[in-house]
Design a protein around this motif. Sequence first.
Motif, PDB file in Angstrom:
ATOM      1  N   ALA A 106       1.445  17.892 -11.160  1.00 40.01           N
ATOM      2  CA  ALA A 106       1.423  19.240 -10.578  1.00 40.01           C
ATOM      3  C   ALA A 106       2.550  20.093 -11.157  1.00 40.01           C
ATOM      4  O   ALA A 106       2.347  21.285 -11.447  1.00 40.01           O
ATOM      5  CB  ALA A 106       1.533  19.159  -9.056  1.00 40.01           C
ATOM      6  N   VAL A 107       3.713  19.496 -11.354  1.00 41.69           N
ATOM      7  CA  VAL A 107       4.836  20.228 -11.940  1.00 41.69           C
ATOM      8  C   VAL A 107       4.494  20.637 -13.368  1.00 41.69           C
ATOM      9  O   VAL A 107       4.757  21.774 -13.784  1.00 41.69           O
ATOM     10  CB  VAL A 107       6.137  19.380 -11.885  1.00 41.69           C
ATOM     11  CG1 VAL A 107       7.223  19.963 -12.775  1.00 41.69           C
ATOM     12  CG2 VAL A 107       6.630  19.266 -10.448  1.00 41.69           C
ATOM     13  N   GLN A 108       3.887  19.717 -14.122  1.00 44.67           N
ATOM     14  CA  GLN A 108       3.489  20.043 -15.497  1.00 44.67           C
ATOM     15  C   GLN A 108       2.455  21.175 -15.513  1.00 44.67           C
ATOM     16  O   GLN A 108       2.546  22.091 -16.335  1.00 44.67           O
ATOM     17  CB  GLN A 108       2.924  18.805 -16.198  1.00 44.67           C
ATOM     18  CG  GLN A 108       3.978  17.764 -16.519  1.00 44.67           C
ATOM     19  CD  GLN A 108       3.374  16.466 -17.060  1.00 44.67           C
ATOM     20  OE1 GLN A 108       2.167  16.260 -17.009  1.00 44.67           O
ATOM     21  NE2 GLN A 108       4.235  15.586 -17.565  1.00 44.67           N
ATOM     22  N   ARG A 109       1.478  21.112 -14.614  1.00 46.16           N
ATOM     23  CA  ARG A 109       0.482  22.183 -14.540  1.00 46.16           C
ATOM     24  C   ARG A 109       1.142  23.507 -14.162  1.00 46.16           C
ATOM     25  O   ARG A 109       0.804  24.559 -14.715  1.00 46.16           O
ATOM     26  CB  ARG A 109      -0.616  21.828 -13.534  1.00 46.16           C
ATOM     27  CG  ARG A 109      -1.592  20.782 -14.040  1.00 46.16           C
ATOM     28  CD  ARG A 109      -2.828  20.662 -13.155  1.00 46.16           C
ATOM     29  NE  ARG A 109      -2.552  20.437 -11.754  1.00 46.16           N
ATOM     30  CZ  ARG A 109      -2.379  19.247 -11.176  1.00 46.16           C
ATOM     31  NH1 ARG A 109      -2.456  18.158 -11.899  1.00 46.16           N
ATOM     32  NH2 ARG A 109      -2.147  19.161  -9.877  1.00 46.16           N
TER      33      ARG A 109
ATOM     34  N   MET B 261       0.836  -1.202   0.000  1.00 46.73           N
ATOM     35  CA  MET B 261       0.000   0.000   0.000  1.00 46.73           C
ATOM     36  C   MET B 261       0.876   1.260   0.000  1.00 46.73           C
ATOM     37  O   MET B 261       0.574   2.232  -0.704  1.00 46.73           O
ATOM     38  CB  MET B 261      -0.935  -0.007   1.210  1.00 46.73           C
ATOM     39  CG  MET B 261      -2.022  -1.056   1.123  1.00 46.73           C
ATOM     40  SD  MET B 261      -2.963  -1.276   2.657  1.00 46.73           S
ATOM     41  CE  MET B 261      -3.654   0.350   2.890  1.00 46.73           C
ATOM     42  N   ALA B 262       1.950   1.238   0.769  1.00 48.97           N
ATOM     43  CA  ALA B 262       2.860   2.390   0.818  1.00 48.97           C
ATOM     44  C   ALA B 262       3.513   2.601  -0.543  1.00 48.97           C
ATOM     45  O   ALA B 262       3.657   3.754  -0.991  1.00 48.97           O
ATOM     46  CB  ALA B 262       3.927   2.178   1.895  1.00 48.97           C
ATOM     47  N   ASP B 263       3.893   1.510  -1.203  1.00 47.23           N
ATOM     48  CA  ASP B 263       4.475   1.625  -2.539  1.00 47.23           C
ATOM     49  C   ASP B 263       3.475   2.228  -3.518  1.00 47.23           C
ATOM     50  O   ASP B 263       3.824   3.100  -4.323  1.00 47.23           O
ATOM     51  CB  ASP B 263       4.943   0.257  -3.057  1.00 47.23           C
ATOM     52  CG  ASP B 263       6.187  -0.250  -2.355  1.00 47.23           C
ATOM     53  OD1 ASP B 263       6.866   0.553  -1.681  1.00 47.23           O
ATOM     54  OD2 ASP B 263       6.486  -1.458  -2.485  1.00 47.23           O
ATOM     55  N   GLU B 264       2.233   1.760  -3.452  1.00 47.29           N
ATOM     56  CA  GLU B 264       1.200   2.296  -4.337  1.00 47.29           C
ATOM     57  C   GLU B 264       0.981   3.784  -4.078  1.00 47.29           C
ATOM     58  O   GLU B 264       0.847   4.573  -5.007  1.00 47.29           O
ATOM     59  CB  GLU B 264      -0.110   1.529  -4.157  1.00 47.29           C
ATOM     60  CG  GLU B 264      -0.071   0.113  -4.698  1.00 47.29           C
ATOM     61  CD  GLU B 264      -1.304  -0.701  -4.330  1.00 47.29           C
ATOM     62  OE1 GLU B 264      -2.232  -0.164  -3.690  1.00 47.29           O
ATOM     63  OE2 GLU B 264      -1.328  -1.895  -4.680  1.00 47.29           O
ATOM     64  N   ARG B 265       0.939   4.152  -2.798  1.00 45.99           N
ATOM     65  CA  ARG B 265       0.756   5.568  -2.464  1.00 45.99           C
ATOM     66  C   ARG B 265       1.948   6.401  -2.931  1.00 45.99           C
ATOM     67  O   ARG B 265       1.774   7.537  -3.395  1.00 45.99           O
ATOM     68  CB  ARG B 265       0.560   5.736  -0.960  1.00 45.99           C
ATOM     69  CG  ARG B 265      -0.805   5.308  -0.501  1.00 45.99           C
ATOM     70  CD  ARG B 265      -1.014   5.579   0.960  1.00 45.99           C
ATOM     71  NE  ARG B 265      -2.334   5.140   1.382  1.00 45.99           N
ATOM     72  CZ  ARG B 265      -2.756   5.188   2.615  1.00 45.99           C
ATOM     73  NH1 ARG B 265      -1.964   5.656   3.568  1.00 45.99           N
ATOM     74  NH2 ARG B 265      -3.961   4.781   2.935  1.00 45.99           N
ATOM     75  N   ALA B 266       3.137   5.849  -2.800  1.00 50.35           N
ATOM     76  CA  ALA B 266       4.330   6.579  -3.244  1.00 50.35           C
ATOM     77  C   ALA B 266       4.284   6.781  -4.756  1.00 50.35           C
ATOM     78  O   ALA B 266       4.604   7.870  -5.252  1.00 50.35           O
ATOM     79  CB  ALA B 266       5.592   5.816  -2.845  1.00 50.35           C
ATOM     80  N   GLU B 267       3.894   5.734  -5.488  1.00 46.13           N
ATOM     81  CA  GLU B 267       3.777   5.861  -6.942  1.00 46.13           C
ATOM     82  C   GLU B 267       2.732   6.913  -7.315  1.00 46.13           C
ATOM     83  O   GLU B 267       2.951   7.732  -8.201  1.00 46.13           O
ATOM     84  CB  GLU B 267       3.414   4.510  -7.562  1.00 46.13           C
ATOM     85  CG  GLU B 267       4.541   3.500  -7.536  1.00 46.13           C
ATOM     86  CD  GLU B 267       4.114   2.122  -8.007  1.00 46.13           C
ATOM     87  OE1 GLU B 267       2.991   1.968  -8.529  1.00 46.13           O
ATOM     88  OE2 GLU B 267       4.916   1.184  -7.847  1.00 46.13           O
ATOM     89  N   LYS B 268       1.591   6.873  -6.627  1.00 49.44           N
ATOM     90  CA  LYS B 268       0.532   7.858  -6.903  1.00 49.44           C
ATOM     91  C   LYS B 268       1.025   9.255  -6.571  1.00 49.44           C
ATOM     92  O   LYS B 268       0.779  10.207  -7.316  1.00 49.44           O
ATOM     93  CB  LYS B 268      -0.725   7.535  -6.102  1.00 49.44           C
ATOM     94  CG  LYS B 268      -1.882   8.469  -6.433  1.00 49.44           C
ATOM     95  CD  LYS B 268      -3.115   8.152  -5.633  1.00 49.44           C
ATOM     96  CE  LYS B 268      -4.293   9.022  -5.939  1.00 49.44           C
ATOM     97  NZ  LYS B 268      -4.071  10.401  -6.196  1.00 49.44           N
ATOM     98  N   SER B 269       1.732   9.379  -5.478  1.00 50.39           N
ATOM     99  CA  SER B 269       2.256  10.686  -5.070  1.00 50.39           C
ATOM    100  C   SER B 269       3.247  11.202  -6.112  1.00 50.39           C
ATOM    101  O   SER B 269       3.224  12.394  -6.453  1.00 50.39           O
ATOM    102  CB  SER B 269       2.933  10.566  -3.710  1.00 50.39           C
ATOM    103  OG  SER B 269       3.474  11.798  -3.316  1.00 50.39           O
ATOM    104  N   GLN B 270       4.094  10.323  -6.619  1.00 49.93           N
ATOM    105  CA  GLN B 270       5.054  10.733  -7.650  1.00 49.93           C
ATOM    106  C   GLN B 270       4.313  11.171  -8.916  1.00 49.93           C
ATOM    107  O   GLN B 270       4.662  12.187  -9.531  1.00 49.93           O
ATOM    108  CB  GLN B 270       6.012   9.589  -7.980  1.00 49.93           C
ATOM    109  CG  GLN B 270       7.028   9.326  -6.890  1.00 49.93           C
ATOM    110  CD  GLN B 270       7.891   8.113  -7.191  1.00 49.93           C
ATOM    111  OE1 GLN B 270       7.596   7.325  -8.080  1.00 49.93           O
ATOM    112  NE2 GLN B 270       8.975   7.964  -6.448  1.00 49.93           N
ATOM    113  N   LYS B 271       3.288  10.415  -9.290  1.00 54.76           N
ATOM    114  CA  LYS B 271       2.493  10.763 -10.471  1.00 54.76           C
ATOM    115  C   LYS B 271       1.815  12.118 -10.259  1.00 54.76           C
ATOM    116  O   LYS B 271       1.849  12.987 -11.143  1.00 54.76           O
ATOM    117  CB  LYS B 271       1.448   9.689 -10.743  1.00 54.76           C
ATOM    118  CG  LYS B 271       0.579   9.963 -11.933  1.00 54.76           C
ATOM    119  CD  LYS B 271      -0.487   8.901 -12.084  1.00 54.76           C
ATOM    120  CE  LYS B 271      -1.451   9.285 -13.197  1.00 54.76           C
ATOM    121  NZ  LYS B 271      -2.675   8.519 -13.158  1.00 54.76           N
ATOM    122  N   ASP B 272       1.199  12.285  -9.084  1.00 57.78           N
ATOM    123  CA  ASP B 272       0.533  13.547  -8.780  1.00 57.78           C
ATOM    124  C   ASP B 272       1.520  14.711  -8.791  1.00 57.78           C
ATOM    125  O   ASP B 272       1.202  15.806  -9.268  1.00 57.78           O
ATOM    126  CB  ASP B 272      -0.172  13.486  -7.421  1.00 57.78           C
ATOM    127  CG  ASP B 272      -1.372  12.546  -7.414  1.00 57.78           C
ATOM    128  OD1 ASP B 272      -1.809  12.132  -8.518  1.00 57.78           O
ATOM    129  OD2 ASP B 272      -1.866  12.216  -6.317  1.00 57.78           O
TER     130      ASP B 272
END
Length: 104
Positions: A71-74, A56-67
Motif C-alpha cells: 500500500a505504501v508503494q502504491r 495464525m497471528a504471526d501469519e496475519r501479522a506478516e500478511k498485514s506487513q506485506k499489505d
Amino acid sequence: MERIKNVIDQKVGTLRQEVEDWKERSEAAEAKHKEYELVISNLEEDKAALRLLAEMADERAEKSQKDTREAVQRLQGAKAQNETLQRELAAVISDRDLWQKKYD
C-alpha cells in the motif's frame, strides 16, 4: 481365653477399619489422579490451540506487513504520478495562457 479372643476380635476389627479407610483414601486418591490427568490433558489441548492461534497471528501479522508495504508503494507511485500530472497541467495552463496572450 475369652479375653484373648475379644482382644483379637477388637484388633481384627480395628485392622479391618484401617483397611477400609485406606481403601477409601486410595479410591479418593485415584479419582483425584484421574481428575488431574483430565485437567492436564485439557491444558495440553489448550496449549496446542494457543500455539496454533499464535502461528495464525504471526501469519496475519506478516500478511498485514506485506499489505502495508504494498500500500505504501502504491501510495508513493500515486503521489509521483500526481506530481507528474500537476506539472503537465501547469505546463498546459502556461501554454494556454501564452496562446491567449498571443491571440488577444
